[in-house]
Design a protein around this motif. Structure first.
Motif, PDB file in Angstrom:
ATOM      1  N   GLY A   1      -6.756 -27.616   3.136  1.00  0.00           N
ATOM      2  CA  GLY A   1      -5.816 -26.863   2.388  1.00  0.00           C
ATOM      3  C   GLY A   1      -6.513 -27.372   0.847  1.00  0.00           C
ATOM      4  N   GLY A   2      -7.530 -27.577   0.662  1.00  0.00           N
ATOM      5  CA  GLY A   2      -8.028 -27.641  -1.248  1.00  0.00           C
ATOM      6  C   GLY A   2      -7.687 -28.680  -1.774  1.00  0.00           C
ATOM      7  N   GLN A   3      -7.962 -30.142  -0.645  1.00  0.00           N
ATOM      8  CA  GLN A   3      -8.313 -30.948  -1.862  1.00  0.00           C
ATOM      9  C   GLN A   3      -9.207 -31.562  -2.728  1.00  0.00           C
ATOM     10  N   MET A   4      -9.066 -32.070  -3.551  1.00  0.00           N
ATOM     11  CA  MET A   4     -10.493 -32.421  -4.167  1.00  0.00           C
ATOM     12  C   MET A   4     -11.852 -33.380  -2.993  1.00  0.00           C
ATOM     13  N   ALA A   5     -13.045 -32.948  -3.452  1.00  0.00           N
ATOM     14  CA  ALA A   5     -14.032 -33.393  -2.503  1.00  0.00           C
ATOM     15  C   ALA A   5     -14.896 -34.477  -3.732  1.00  0.00           C
ATOM     16  N   PRO A   6     -15.987 -35.029  -2.444  1.00  0.00           N
ATOM     17  CA  PRO A   6     -16.936 -35.477  -3.570  1.00  0.00           C
ATOM     18  C   PRO A   6     -17.849 -34.846  -4.325  1.00  0.00           C
ATOM     19  N   THR A   7     -18.086 -33.615  -3.732  1.00  0.00           N
ATOM     20  CA  THR A   7     -18.452 -32.561  -4.322  1.00  0.00           C
ATOM     21  C   THR A   7     -17.425 -31.466  -5.567  1.00  0.00           C
TER      22      THR A   7
ATOM     23  N   THR B   1      -5.764 -29.523  -5.254  1.00  0.00           N
ATOM     24  CA  THR B   1      -3.923 -30.092  -5.316  1.00  0.00           C
ATOM     25  C   THR B   1      -4.135 -31.573  -5.076  1.00  0.00           C
ATOM     26  N   SER B   2      -5.375 -32.388  -5.369  1.00  0.00           N
ATOM     27  CA  SER B   2      -5.144 -33.241  -5.498  1.00  0.00           C
ATOM     28  C   SER B   2      -5.799 -34.064  -7.156  1.00  0.00           C
ATOM     29  N   THR B   3      -6.161 -32.711  -7.871  1.00  0.00           N
ATOM     30  CA  THR B   3      -6.241 -32.875  -9.065  1.00  0.00           C
ATOM     31  C   THR B   3      -6.114 -31.534 -10.147  1.00  0.00           C
ATOM     32  N   PRO B   4      -4.834 -31.383  -9.957  1.00  0.00           N
ATOM     33  CA  PRO B   4      -4.224 -30.599 -10.074  1.00  0.00           C
ATOM     34  C   PRO B   4      -4.067 -30.070 -11.666  1.00  0.00           C
ATOM     35  N   THR B   5      -4.686 -31.177 -12.466  1.00  0.00           N
ATOM     36  CA  THR B   5      -4.722 -31.130 -13.740  1.00  0.00           C
ATOM     37  C   THR B   5      -6.131 -30.685 -13.657  1.00  0.00           C
ATOM     38  N   GLY B   6      -6.999 -30.679 -13.057  1.00  0.00           N
ATOM     39  CA  GLY B   6      -9.023 -30.431 -13.013  1.00  0.00           C
ATOM     40  C   GLY B   6      -8.869 -31.869 -12.823  1.00  0.00           C
ATOM     41  N   ARG B   7     -10.240 -31.917 -11.923  1.00  0.00           N
ATOM     42  CA  ARG B   7     -10.638 -33.663 -11.956  1.00  0.00           C
ATOM     43  C   ARG B   7     -10.566 -34.464 -13.237  1.00  0.00           C
ATOM     44  N   ASP B   8     -10.794 -35.320 -13.098  1.00  0.00           N
ATOM     45  CA  ASP B   8     -10.279 -36.695 -14.686  1.00  0.00           C
ATOM     46  C   ASP B   8     -11.631 -37.596 -13.699  1.00  0.00           C
ATOM     47  N   THR B   9     -11.914 -37.054 -14.939  1.00  0.00           N
ATOM     48  CA  THR B   9     -13.800 -38.111 -14.721  1.00  0.00           C
ATOM     49  C   THR B   9     -13.310 -39.438 -14.249  1.00  0.00           C
ATOM     50  N   LYS B  10     -11.982 -39.778 -15.165  1.00  0.00           N
ATOM     51  CA  LYS B  10     -11.781 -41.208 -15.438  1.00  0.00           C
ATOM     52  C   LYS B  10     -11.287 -41.869 -14.564  1.00  0.00           C
ATOM     53  N   LEU B  11     -10.233 -40.946 -13.613  1.00  0.00           N
ATOM     54  CA  LEU B  11      -9.403 -41.447 -12.338  1.00  0.00           C
ATOM     55  C   LEU B  11     -10.839 -40.876 -11.281  1.00  0.00           C
ATOM     56  N   ALA B  12     -11.043 -40.340 -11.512  1.00  0.00           N
ATOM     57  CA  ALA B  12     -11.570 -39.828 -10.197  1.00  0.00           C
ATOM     58  C   ALA B  12     -13.306 -39.890  -9.896  1.00  0.00           C
ATOM     59  N   GLY B  13     -13.664 -40.110 -10.541  1.00  0.00           N
ATOM     60  CA  GLY B  13     -14.943 -40.402 -10.841  1.00  0.00           C
ATOM     61  C   GLY B  13     -15.764 -38.713 -10.507  1.00  0.00           C
ATOM     62  N   PHE B  14     -17.395 -38.634 -10.697  1.00  0.00           N
ATOM     63  CA  PHE B  14     -17.866 -38.122 -11.233  1.00  0.00           C
ATOM     64  C   PHE B  14     -18.659 -37.382  -9.568  1.00  0.00           C
ATOM     65  N   PRO B  15     -18.657 -36.522  -9.400  1.00  0.00           N
ATOM     66  CA  PRO B  15     -19.275 -35.205  -8.190  1.00  0.00           C
ATOM     67  C   PRO B  15     -20.719 -36.356  -7.963  1.00  0.00           C
ATOM     68  N   ILE B  16     -20.944 -36.362  -6.303  1.00  0.00           N
ATOM     69  CA  ILE B  16     -22.670 -36.557  -5.682  1.00  0.00           C
ATOM     70  C   ILE B  16     -22.835 -35.513  -6.086  1.00  0.00           C
ATOM     71  N   ARG B  17     -24.894 -35.833  -5.955  1.00  0.00           N
ATOM     72  CA  ARG B  17     -25.044 -35.211  -6.163  1.00  0.00           C
ATOM     73  C   ARG B  17     -26.349 -35.568  -4.539  1.00  0.00           C
ATOM     74  N   VAL B  18     -26.427 -34.331  -3.647  1.00  0.00           N
ATOM     75  CA  VAL B  18     -26.877 -35.551  -2.054  1.00  0.00           C
ATOM     76  C   VAL B  18     -28.340 -35.196  -2.451  1.00  0.00           C
ATOM     77  N   CYS B  19     -29.120 -34.009  -2.987  1.00  0.00           N
ATOM     78  CA  CYS B  19     -30.343 -33.784  -2.368  1.00  0.00           C
ATOM     79  C   CYS B  19     -30.641 -34.391  -3.671  1.00  0.00           C
ATOM     80  N   GLU B  20     -30.293 -34.957  -4.391  1.00  0.00           N
ATOM     81  CA  GLU B  20     -31.043 -36.146  -5.458  1.00  0.00           C
ATOM     82  C   GLU B  20     -30.930 -36.880  -4.599  1.00  0.00           C
ATOM     83  N   LEU B  21     -29.989 -37.848  -4.407  1.00  0.00           N
ATOM     84  CA  LEU B  21     -29.887 -39.103  -3.951  1.00  0.00           C
ATOM     85  C   LEU B  21     -30.455 -39.136  -2.527  1.00  0.00           C
TER      86      LEU B  21
ATOM     87  N   GLN C   1     -12.333 -29.712 -12.452  1.00  0.00           N
ATOM     88  CA  GLN C   1     -11.837 -28.679 -11.438  1.00  0.00           C
ATOM     89  C   GLN C   1     -10.664 -28.543 -10.789  1.00  0.00           C
ATOM     90  N   VAL C   2     -10.248 -27.530 -10.985  1.00  0.00           N
ATOM     91  CA  VAL C   2      -8.512 -27.452 -10.218  1.00  0.00           C
ATOM     92  C   VAL C   2      -8.637 -27.518  -8.509  1.00  0.00           C
TER      93      VAL C   2
END
Lengths: 351, 260
Positions: free
Chosen positions: B135-141, B149-169, B146-147
């Motif tokens: 139902g629309g929670q934050m993904a690792p990407t 249901t588990s980042t209701p005010t938008g993904r805060d990188t201080k709290l939730a870190g940064f998105p993962i770039r899988v291909c680069e990794l 981005q808003v």
């Protein structure tokens, strides 16, 4: 075939190979690691699959994958690793694919230690993972019996398409004893119409544990329960030792049962009539045979390397018909036979 | 009236795609990617030797749509399962189909190690920056800001870190052979996606190592957009953080592609 002197863990590995195990996946954890080491040399040499996994989660899901293709496959681990595997084992049970898992138990809870213990009885015999499933659990007490039961585990896994566990401990894994092994033969794979091998000349196969429709999932569960009923009717195994005239019936499995046998010999020299009831299948538990055996004795003593886990099954078998005493050691402490004799005397003195 | 003539078939349902209605939301690209995979399976003639592994997530029922032998894995464990299959049956073509939560959160360990072992397995990775099925929670990407249901005010990188770039990794791992990022937001990108999936399967069949095709995808339902808006949002926001392109093409793969 001549007997050879082998360490328990290496005997487990060779027994699996002789049973036609085509794929082994494992992760190092003491006191089971020699199985992994032994397999790392033998399996590739025989052209069979071996992977040192990135974790026990990885190992059990590799096992699941190999099992889905119909191959005889095994993983081995020790207590904390077995806890990690529970997720995959629940999937394997629901998917009805055969798989063999050996747990060389160590002291717990938590990281515990690497000494022999029997604290995983609950998590092995009562399912452990989520949902209603009931794995077959075989409990050897010698290295030879471990060999025999590992081979039986593969046969039972195939027969019932369920995970089969061998429950042993650091004592059995690390000790050396003479063993006789069956001949080495190329793996034979019986007809497995359900296996994922590519849909060539047959309708495609799907192996899934997902059933979103409740009545459909209920049907899967009813089928599993039917399988467990057949297993209960056909696969119970136990050993009785000097029980005919025993006033005190001692109930123990695995390493604890070995110690009890020695203790019985000592106790009988002191005039104490004790006998041993040793379940070999701790699931399905031989409730009825234990109930009958208990009727011949005056009281019972359960001996375990735990706080008293199998004790609950003994109570279920015997109910209130006989007094049941308990002697257990935890944390990797292994009792001496004299300690068990003392416990026997105490149990009879309380009469 | 003129006489009926035999006509040339120019478009039809691939054999490897089941003739069923999918459960996917309107505008979701899963259906497009499924079709592309099925077309590749047909083109390569590998329907009878292919085994797919479905993930946990919106595409959990992928086995109902792609007509090969199929298994359903535990959440995140598809690549371990695929390893077990492939090691016993190297002659099979084994692919996993996984979303961002499955591959890059709960299954990261399995991903990294299957890739570094150089397993001859192909992963189709659907990155839509959200957990769709739950139902629309934050993904690792999920993108910063981005808003969900588990980042209701938008993904805060201080709290939730940064998105993962899988291909680069994954491209840094020696065992990976062919690691590329594509999308499916228009016909041109879909054609490029199909070429990449075909190459990935061929890399596996040639035994050159691990192959992964990431698909930058959408989720109209949980992004709260119409299908067209979602494709626009994808291009304007996702592609800046997840640039399309080839992240790892081993020399052995280049040689293979030159031959084909």
């Amino acid at each position: 075939m001549a007997k050879v002197l082998m360490k328990g863990n290496e005997a487990i590995a060779e027994a699996a190979i002789r049973a036609g195990c085509e794929a082994y996946f494992g992760y190092p954890i003491t006191p089971q690691t020699e199985v992994l080491e032994y397999m790392s040399a033998r399996m590739p040499a025989l052209g069979r699959a071996f992977v040192q996994a990135e974790s026990e989660l990885g190992a059990v899901n590799m096992l699941y994958g190999a099992a889905c293709t119909g191959a005889r496959a095994m993983t081995t681990t020790s207590s904390p690793g077995f806890s990690l595997m529970q997720e995959g084992l629940s999937y394997i049970a629901c998917s009805e694919v055969p798989a063999v898992v050996v747990n060389i138990m160590r002291g717990g809870p938590g990281l515990g230690n690497i000494q022999p213990a029997q604290g995983d009885y609950f998590q092995m015999t009562k399912g452990g993972g989520h949902g209603d499933y009931s794995p077959i659990v075989l409990a050897p007490s010698t290295v030879q019996e471990t060999v025999d039961l590992v081979i039986l585990a593969f046969d039972l896994a195939d027969k019932y398409r369920q995970p089969v566990y061998v429950i042993a401990d650091g004592m059995i894994g690390q000790m050396m004893e003479p063993v006789e092994l069956p001949e080495l033969k190329p793996p034979q794979r019986p007809e497995r119409p359900w296996a994922l091998t590519g849909a060539k000349g047959r309708p495609r196969n799907i192996i899934t544990s997902l059933q979103l429709d409740p009545p459909t999932l209920e049907k899967v569960n009813l089928r599993l329960q039917e399988t467990y009923k057949r297993i209960r009717e056909n696969e119970q195994r136990h050993e009785e030792y000097m029980t005919d005239d025993a006033d005190l019936l001692v109930v123990a499995y695995g390493t604890a049962a070995r110690i009890v046998k020695t203790a019985i010999a000592k106790a009988r020299r002191d005039g104490l009539k004790a006998g041993l009831f040793r379940p070999i299948t701790v699931n399905p538990y031989p409730y009825d045979t234990l109930r009958k055996a208990a009727e011949k004795a005056k009281r019972l003593l359960v001996v375990e390397l735990s706080a008293g886990q199998m004790l609950e099954d003994v109570r279920l078998a015997v109910m209130d018909k006989r007094p049941i005493h308990f002697f257990g050691k935890m944390g990797g402490v292994v009792p001496m036979p004299e300690d068990v004799v003392d416990a026997m005397k105490k149990a009879l003195a309380e009469a | 009236m003129s006489e009926a003539k035999e006509e040339k078939i120019v478009f039809q349902r691939p054999k490897a795609l089941c003739d069923v209605v999918t459960h996917y939301c309107p505008g979701c690209l899963h259906g497009v990617v499924h079709r592309v995979i099925a077309e590749v399976i047909d083109d390569l003639g590998i329907q009878e030797i292919t085994v797919g592994i479905a993930p946990v997530g919106c595409s959990v029922l992928a086995y109902n749509y792609i007509a090969t032998d199929f298994a359903e894995a535990a959440h995140g464990r598809a690549l371990a399962m695929a390893t077990g299959m492939k090691r016993v049956h190297p002659e099979l073509v084994v692919f996993t189909y996984q979303g961002d939560g499955d591959l890059a959160a709960i299954g990261t360990n399995e991903l990294i190690h299957a890739a570094t072992r150089g397993e001859n397995i192909t992963t189709i990775f659907i990155n839509n920056a959200i957990y769709g099925m739950t139902g629309g929670q934050m993904a690792p990407t999920t993108l910063p800001g981005q808003v969900t249901t588990s980042t209701p005010t938008g993904r805060d990188t201080k709290l939730a870190g940064f998105p993962i770039r899988v291909c680069e990794l994954v491209s840094t791992l020696e065992g990976s052979a062919y690691i590329v990022r594509r999308s499916a937001y228009n016909p041109s990108e879909i054609r490029k996606l199909k070429a990449a999936i075909k190459t990935a399967f061929q890399v596996q069949m040639a035994g050159l190592g691990y192959s992964l095709v990431e698909v930058v995808s959408n989720c109209p339902t949980n992004w709260g957009m119409t299908p067209l808006e979602s494709l626009k949002w994808l291009q304007e926001n996702m592609l800046a953080y997840y640039p399309l392109g080839d992240y790892k093409v081993k020399d052995s793969v280049k040689e293979l592609m030159a031959k084909k």
